[in-house]
Design a protein around this motif. Sequence first.
Motif: not given
Length: 412
Positions: A45-62
């Motif tokens: 659950r903790i891993l999945n909790m950070v997946v979507i924020p991680l994808i958003l921030c990493s792709i937008i920033g990248g």
Amino acid sequence: MNLNTKSKFPLHFQILAALILGSVFGYFLPAWTDYTNWIGIIFLRILNMVVIPLILCSIIGGVASLGKSESMGTLALKTMGFYLVTTVLAIITGFTLVSLVKPGVGVPLNLSGSVEKITVGTDKFGEILLNIVPKNIFEALAQGQMLPIIFFAVVFGYFITKTSDSSQTFLKNFFASSLDAIMHITLFVIRLAPFGIFSIAAKEIARQVLLGNNIEDLLSRLGLFVLIVIIGLLFHGIVTMSLILKFVGRVNPWKHLRNMATPLITAFTTSSTNATLPLTMEAVEENDGVSPRIIGFTIPLGATINMNGTALYECVAALFIAQVYGIHLTFVQQLLVILTSLLAAVGAAGVPMAAIVMMVIIFKSVGLPLEGISLILPVDRILDMFRTAVNTYGDTCAAVVIARSEGEELSI
């Protein structure tokens, strides 16, 4: 941040030990796993909790950091080209092995399994492409629809570059700072990985024991099929990808493989590329030295559409079932299996057993009986672990090769 803790016992060895101990615990004390299952549930659950924020921030920033649209277009073409070529190579590997060995000939049809829970009304490939564009981004975020989320992130990141200098600076700093905070959460989760892996492994083994599935019996009846899939996956992961890393990426493939030990073992245990995503990104950046600019675009995208192992498995499974039922596939039909395996792999979500659902598309395309899926269900969970590890490894290889093509100097 660094994946390695101060312990003299490296993290990937801790995870491997947890995997073995959890399997033993689940096999001999299956009823006791009720007291340890909560650990694995919280870990995932903790891993999945950070997946979507991680994808958003990493792709937008990248994407925003790429600057010119030409740079983004070039990176996108390289990434998609790499994933397409390696997936085709994986399918060809599986197709060649299953055609030469013919593991389905002589296999009895009285194997246990049920296809009742499989949804046959899967989207067509054209619908999958249309659904990439989200009708409501908040709905996509709530439901974890990865392709629409990635589409929105790419578009948002691109149009950041069209804003004023002050807006660009603010937004880039905001997403970079958010990503840094998320990666610190990831580092905390990584330290808990051995406990989570122990719980997950124990639960899966105990489930098989409590269901009365004799692992030795399953392997004796479907052993050749399992062996062909595993050999194909290992050949693609170790031989094909190593050659690409060596001659295209011009890096040391064995050092890269060692550096990826933690995400690969985690992917193997969880059978989820999405759940492993934070660990994968951390390992590629910290151990290989790939820049966040490349990682933020290639790996989240790969976790969704790069399914080398899944495509290989689907191709082998389709031809295996045809052999079991004595159905002769023409040359055109075999080509259709290869093409459909490629397209279906793109639509397969990075979650456990998604390949089974997408396999319906392949079976229907060449007229194979859907009941045949039940023949491989008993061993699908085992093979899911192997193919997820290969999927994850393919993502890391893409990041390395593309980083080298962009002129980055890596630590491997």
